[in-house]
Design a protein around this motif. Structure first.
Motif, PDB file in Angstrom:
ATOM      1  N   LYS A  13       0.824  -1.220   0.000  1.00  0.00           N
ATOM      2  CA  LYS A  13       0.000   0.000   0.000  1.00  0.00           C
ATOM      3  C   LYS A  13       0.855   1.266   0.000  1.00  0.00           C
ATOM      4  CE  LYS A  13      -4.436  -0.855   1.975  1.00  0.00           C
ATOM      5  NZ  LYS A  13      -5.287  -0.628   3.158  1.00  0.00           N
ATOM      6  N   ASP A  14       1.969   1.241   0.684  1.00  0.00           N
ATOM      7  CA  ASP A  14       2.848   2.412   0.697  1.00  0.00           C
ATOM      8  C   ASP A  14       3.451   2.660  -0.684  1.00  0.00           C
ATOM      9  OD1 ASP A  14       2.251   2.625   3.366  1.00  0.00           O
ATOM     10  OD2 ASP A  14       4.242   2.069   4.085  1.00  0.00           O
ATOM     11  N   LYS A  15       3.795   1.601  -1.383  1.00  0.00           N
ATOM     12  CA  LYS A  15       4.349   1.758  -2.739  1.00  0.00           C
ATOM     13  C   LYS A  15       3.282   2.316  -3.681  1.00  0.00           C
ATOM     14  CE  LYS A  15       6.210  -2.494  -2.517  1.00  0.00           C
ATOM     15  NZ  LYS A  15       6.998  -3.701  -2.856  1.00  0.00           N
ATOM     16  N   ILE A  16       2.053   1.796  -3.587  1.00  0.00           N
ATOM     17  CA  ILE A  16       0.957   2.290  -4.420  1.00  0.00           C
ATOM     18  C   ILE A  16       0.693   3.764  -4.110  1.00  0.00           C
ATOM     19  CG2 ILE A  16      -1.529   2.104  -4.857  1.00  0.00           C
ATOM     20  CD1 ILE A  16      -1.212  -0.954  -4.372  1.00  0.00           C
ATOM     21  N   SER A  17       0.651   4.113  -2.838  1.00  0.00           N
ATOM     22  CA  SER A  17       0.401   5.496  -2.433  1.00  0.00           C
ATOM     23  C   SER A  17       1.493   6.434  -2.941  1.00  0.00           C
ATOM     24  CB  SER A  17       0.294   5.578  -0.911  1.00  0.00           C
ATOM     25  OG  SER A  17       0.074   6.898  -0.516  1.00  0.00           O
ATOM     26  N   TYR A  24       1.088  10.611 -10.095  1.00  0.00           N
ATOM     27  CA  TYR A  24      -0.215  10.907 -10.692  1.00  0.00           C
ATOM     28  C   TYR A  24      -0.909  12.138 -10.121  1.00  0.00           C
ATOM     29  CZ  TYR A  24       0.324   6.161 -12.512  1.00  0.00           C
ATOM     30  OH  TYR A  24       0.788   5.040 -13.124  1.00  0.00           O
ATOM     31  N   GLY A  25      -0.466  12.659  -8.977  1.00  0.00           N
ATOM     32  CA  GLY A  25      -1.084  13.843  -8.396  1.00  0.00           C
ATOM     33  C   GLY A  25      -2.313  13.567  -7.552  1.00  0.00           C
ATOM     34  N   ALA A  26      -2.530  12.313  -7.173  1.00  0.00           N
ATOM     35  CA  ALA A  26      -3.681  11.973  -6.333  1.00  0.00           C
ATOM     36  C   ALA A  26      -3.484  12.519  -4.927  1.00  0.00           C
ATOM     37  CB  ALA A  26      -3.853  10.458  -6.278  1.00  0.00           C
ATOM     38  N   ALA A  27      -4.601  12.806  -4.266  1.00  0.00           N
ATOM     39  CA  ALA A  27      -4.545  13.228  -2.871  1.00  0.00           C
ATOM     40  C   ALA A  27      -4.545  12.015  -1.954  1.00  0.00           C
ATOM     41  CB  ALA A  27      -5.736  14.116  -2.541  1.00  0.00           C
ATOM     42  N   ALA A  49       7.648  -7.573  -1.596  1.00  0.00           N
ATOM     43  CA  ALA A  49       8.857  -6.853  -2.013  1.00  0.00           C
ATOM     44  C   ALA A  49       8.944  -6.665  -3.530  1.00  0.00           C
ATOM     45  CB  ALA A  49      10.106  -7.582  -1.518  1.00  0.00           C
ATOM     46  N   LEU A  50       7.938  -7.153  -4.265  1.00  0.00           N
ATOM     47  CA  LEU A  50       7.942  -6.967  -5.724  1.00  0.00           C
ATOM     48  C   LEU A  50       7.617  -5.515  -6.059  1.00  0.00           C
ATOM     49  CD1 LEU A  50       6.014 -10.165  -6.916  1.00  0.00           C
ATOM     50  CD2 LEU A  50       8.461  -9.696  -7.109  1.00  0.00           C
ATOM     51  N   PRO A  51       8.123  -5.008  -7.182  1.00  0.00           N
ATOM     52  CA  PRO A  51       7.782  -3.647  -7.604  1.00  0.00           C
ATOM     53  C   PRO A  51       6.330  -3.565  -8.084  1.00  0.00           C
ATOM     54  CG  PRO A  51       9.189  -4.691  -9.233  1.00  0.00           C
ATOM     55  CD  PRO A  51       9.099  -5.637  -8.076  1.00  0.00           C
ATOM     56  N   ILE A  52       5.830  -2.363  -8.190  1.00  0.00           N
ATOM     57  CA  ILE A  52       4.451  -2.091  -8.589  1.00  0.00           C
ATOM     58  C   ILE A  52       4.425  -1.574 -10.027  1.00  0.00           C
ATOM     59  CG2 ILE A  52       2.405  -0.684  -8.111  1.00  0.00           C
ATOM     60  CD1 ILE A  52       3.027  -2.659  -5.847  1.00  0.00           C
ATOM     61  N   VAL A  70      -3.640  17.452 -16.381  1.00  0.00           N
ATOM     62  CA  VAL A  70      -2.939  16.916 -15.208  1.00  0.00           C
ATOM     63  C   VAL A  70      -3.799  17.202 -13.977  1.00  0.00           C
ATOM     64  CG1 VAL A  70      -0.780  16.926 -13.915  1.00  0.00           C
ATOM     65  CG2 VAL A  70      -0.748  17.428 -16.358  1.00  0.00           C
ATOM     66  N   PRO A  71      -4.820  16.364 -13.750  1.00  0.00           N
ATOM     67  CA  PRO A  71      -5.680  16.610 -12.587  1.00  0.00           C
ATOM     68  C   PRO A  71      -4.918  16.363 -11.290  1.00  0.00           C
ATOM     69  CG  PRO A  71      -6.201  14.495 -13.563  1.00  0.00           C
ATOM     70  CD  PRO A  71      -5.193  15.158 -14.473  1.00  0.00           C
ATOM     71  N   THR A  72      -5.365  17.007 -10.234  1.00  0.00           N
ATOM     72  CA  THR A  72      -4.763  16.799  -8.917  1.00  0.00           C
ATOM     73  C   THR A  72      -5.878  16.720  -7.882  1.00  0.00           C
ATOM     74  OG1 THR A  72      -4.531  19.173  -8.546  1.00  0.00           O
ATOM     75  CG2 THR A  72      -2.623  18.024  -9.475  1.00  0.00           C
ATOM     76  N   GLY A  73      -5.519  16.197  -6.712  1.00  0.00           N
ATOM     77  CA  GLY A  73      -6.450  16.193  -5.603  1.00  0.00           C
ATOM     78  C   GLY A  73      -7.516  15.115  -5.634  1.00  0.00           C
ATOM     79  N   PHE A  74      -7.477  14.218  -6.566  1.00  0.00           N
ATOM     80  CA  PHE A  74      -8.483  13.159  -6.677  1.00  0.00           C
ATOM     81  C   PHE A  74      -8.094  11.956  -5.814  1.00  0.00           C
ATOM     82  CE2 PHE A  74      -5.321  12.687  -9.975  1.00  0.00           C
ATOM     83  CZ  PHE A  74      -5.000  11.340  -9.923  1.00  0.00           C
ATOM     84  N   THR A  75      -9.048  11.074  -5.602  1.00  0.00           N
ATOM     85  CA  THR A  75      -8.794   9.813  -4.913  1.00  0.00           C
ATOM     86  C   THR A  75      -8.658   8.735  -5.974  1.00  0.00           C
ATOM     87  OG1 THR A  75     -10.023  10.469  -2.946  1.00  0.00           O
ATOM     88  CG2 THR A  75      -9.709   8.111  -3.294  1.00  0.00           C
ATOM     89  N   LEU A  76      -7.543   8.040  -5.962  1.00  0.00           N
ATOM     90  CA  LEU A  76      -7.290   6.974  -6.933  1.00  0.00           C
ATOM     91  C   LEU A  76      -7.887   5.670  -6.400  1.00  0.00           C
ATOM     92  CD1 LEU A  76      -5.810   6.330  -9.630  1.00  0.00           C
ATOM     93  CD2 LEU A  76      -3.907   5.548  -8.216  1.00  0.00           C
ATOM     94  N   PRO A  77      -8.941   5.142  -7.065  1.00  0.00           N
ATOM     95  CA  PRO A  77      -9.553   3.911  -6.574  1.00  0.00           C
ATOM     96  C   PRO A  77      -8.831   2.668  -7.096  1.00  0.00           C
ATOM     97  CG  PRO A  77     -10.831   4.753  -8.403  1.00  0.00           C
ATOM     98  CD  PRO A  77      -9.689   5.724  -8.176  1.00  0.00           C
ATOM     99  N   ILE A  78      -8.456   1.795  -6.195  1.00  0.00           N
ATOM    100  CA  ILE A  78      -7.845   0.526  -6.574  1.00  0.00           C
ATOM    101  C   ILE A  78      -8.932  -0.536  -6.458  1.00  0.00           C
ATOM    102  CG2 ILE A  78      -6.013  -1.139  -6.090  1.00  0.00           C
ATOM    103  CD1 ILE A  78      -4.980   1.631  -6.995  1.00  0.00           C
ATOM    104  N   LYS A  79      -9.366  -1.069  -7.593  1.00  0.00           N
ATOM    105  CA  LYS A  79     -10.469  -2.031  -7.625  1.00  0.00           C
ATOM    106  C   LYS A  79     -10.001  -3.458  -7.363  1.00  0.00           C
ATOM    107  CE  LYS A  79     -13.573   0.985  -8.831  1.00  0.00           C
ATOM    108  NZ  LYS A  79     -14.583   1.426  -7.917  1.00  0.00           N
TER     109      LYS A  79
END
Length: 125
Positions: A13-17, A24-27, A49-52, A70-79
């Motif tokens: 989760k830390d790597k994705i964040s 990507y500019g997500a909040a 330990a694998l890369p994302i 280049v949008p910013t401030g959005f929430t990136l949904p991981i489905k």
């Protein structure tokens, strides 16, 4: 020399964040219950330990192809989150993503042959 944006030892989760916010500019990032379960499973299996490699639309830095520029401030949904162990990476699916099926572990050509008695090809269907 290849240098990752994050340490490979970080939790999934830390790597994705890190990718979501710094590239990507997500909040923030949100996870479906299915994605949460897969992250827990892959961590338990020792794949954390694998890369994302993020799977998302090519039309925007976000998950939404309608958010141009280049949008910013959005929430990136991981489905969903999947792993390609042989290739050596984890790939979160951002928003509504379709993926192509992978190849089977045993190629179909092993079952295709020519019947020596009839001369007909067998094993195609």
């Amino acid at each position: 020399v290849l240098k990752y944006l994050y340490e490979l030892t970080l939790p999934i989760k830390d790597k994705i964040s890190t990718i979501a916010t710094e590239v990507y500019g997500a909040a923030s990032v949100s996870y479906s219950p299915e994605a949460e379960a897969k992250i827990a499973l892959y961590t338990e299996m020792g794949f954390s330990a694998l890369p994302i490699c993020m799977a998302k639309t090519q039309y925007s830095f976000s998950h939404d192809p309608n958010l141009k520029g280049v949008p910013t401030g959005f929430t990136l949904p991981i489905k969903d989150v999947r792993v390609s162990v042989g290739a050596g990476f984890i790939y979160p699916l951002c928003g509504a993503m379709s993926t192509m099926p992978g190849l089977p572990t045993r190629p179909a050509y092993y079952d295709i042959d020519v019947d020596p008695k009839t001369g007909k090809i067998v094993g195609l269907f």
